[in-house]
Every structure is written in C-alpha cells, then in structure tokens.
Design an enzyme around this catalytic site. Sequence first.
Site, short mmCIF file in Angstrom:
data_model
loop_
_atom_site.label_atom_id
_atom_site.label_comp_id
_atom_site.label_asym_id
_atom_site.label_seq_id
_atom_site.Cartn_x
_atom_site.Cartn_y
_atom_site.Cartn_z
CG ASN A 28 -3.91 6.26 2.86
OD1 ASN A 28 -4.99 6.04 3.40
ND2 ASN A 28 -2.79 5.67 3.26
CD GLN B 214 -1.88 10.25 -2.71
OE1 GLN B 214 -2.88 10.97 -2.68
NE2 GLN B 214 -1.42 9.71 -3.81
CG HIS C 60 -0.04 3.88 -3.38
ND1 HIS C 60 0.28 5.19 -3.66
CD2 HIS C 60 -0.17 3.80 -2.04
CE1 HIS C 60 0.32 5.88 -2.53
NE2 HIS C 60 0.05 5.07 -1.52
CG HIS D 132 -1.95 0.99 1.25
ND1 HIS D 132 -0.73 0.97 1.87
CD2 HIS D 132 -2.16 2.28 0.87
CE1 HIS D 132 -0.22 2.20 1.87
NE2 HIS D 132 -1.06 3.02 1.27
P1 5GP Z 1 0.68 6.25 1.35
O1 5GP Z 1 1.04 6.79 2.73
O2 5GP Z 1 1.08 7.23 0.25
O3 5GP Z 1 -0.72 5.78 1.24
O4 5GP Z 1 1.54 4.93 1.17
C1 5GP Z 1 2.84 4.90 0.66
C2 5GP Z 1 3.41 3.56 1.06
O5 5GP Z 1 4.57 3.33 0.30
C3 5GP Z 1 3.84 3.48 2.54
O6 5GP Z 1 3.11 2.44 3.17
C4 5GP Z 1 5.33 3.20 2.47
O7 5GP Z 1 5.76 2.30 3.47
C5 5GP Z 1 5.52 2.66 1.07
N1 5GP Z 1 6.80 2.97 0.45
C6 5GP Z 1 7.39 4.19 0.36
N2 5GP Z 1 8.54 4.11 -0.32
C7 5GP Z 1 8.68 2.81 -0.68
C8 5GP Z 1 9.67 2.11 -1.42
O8 5GP Z 1 10.67 2.66 -1.90
N3 5GP Z 1 9.48 0.76 -1.57
C9 5GP Z 1 8.40 0.11 -1.06
N4 5GP Z 1 8.30 -1.20 -1.28
N5 5GP Z 1 7.42 0.75 -0.38
C10 5GP Z 1 7.57 2.08 -0.18
#
Ligand code: 5GP
Length: 114
Positions: A87, A94, A100, A102
């Site tokens: 994302n 994001q 990152h 996924h």
């Molecule tokens: P994005 O929405 O930016 O693509 O994904 C961020 C991801 O990070 C989300 O799926 C969320 O659940 C995960 N996430 C956010 N904070 C933490 C954390 O402190 N620890 C872990 N293990 N995952 C996190």
Amino acid sequence: MSGEDCIFCKIVSGEIPAEIVSTTDHTVAFRDLDPQAPTHVLVIPKRHEPDIGSLAAADPDATIALLAEARQIATKEGNGSYRLVFNTGADAHQTVFHCHAHVLAGRELGWPPG
Ligand code: 5GP
Ligand code: ZN
C-alpha cells in the site's frame, strides 16, 4: 516522519515488541497485529524509507533482499500461492510510512482488492 518517531523503526530496534518471523542483514519480518489471512507477515527494510519506490531508488540491494525474504516466508508458510501488497500513499490505505510488504497466504484471495 523520521525514523525516530516511526513504530516500525522501533520494531527493528526492539523498542516495541513484535512476533518476529525472520531477520536478515537488510530486513525484519514480523506478524501483522491485525491479520487478514492465516499468514499475514510484514517484511520491512531495516533502513527507514517511506515506501517501496523510495527504497528501490535508495537501496537496490535492500529491495531485492526484501522481495527474496517475502518469497521465502510465503514458500515456507503457504502452498506456493501468495499475494504481496505494498500500500503506497494514504489513498491506497498506507497507514505506516515505513516501507513494508504484506505477505498474505493460507486462503483463497479475492480479486479485485477493495
Ligand atoms: P498499511 O495499512 O500501512 O499498508 O499496513 C500497516 C500494517 O501494520 C497494518 O496491517 C497494521 O495492522 C500493522 N501494524 C500497525 N502497527 C503495528 C504494530 O505495532 N505491530 C504489528 N505487528 N503490526 C502493526
Ligand atoms: Zn521507520
């Protein structure tokens, strides 16, 4: 956001706990807090870059290492089918601005994504 305020940099440094799956010279992989599939692992570069495009521009070796590690994890935990999601930008959902991947596997994944 600088590395200092970044939650994923704090996972790299060990300041915030996470369920670590693997570490390499360039990457750390850990389980997502809010898993969307039986395997939902985040693979991140140790260096702080906001997204995959800036990582690719700044550090091709780390980019390749990240992709290789994602494949390794998906192969180990899945049946060979997996989805890699980057994302990128707030409108693409994001929420953490440290690059990152996924890694999603372990169930049938629908298309198109939401
Ligand atoms: P994005 O929405 O930016 O693509 O994904 C961020 C991801 O990070 C989300 O799926 C969320 O659940 C995960 N996430 C956010 N904070 C933490 C954390 O402190 N620890 C872990 N293990 N995952 C996190
Ligand atoms: Zn960071």
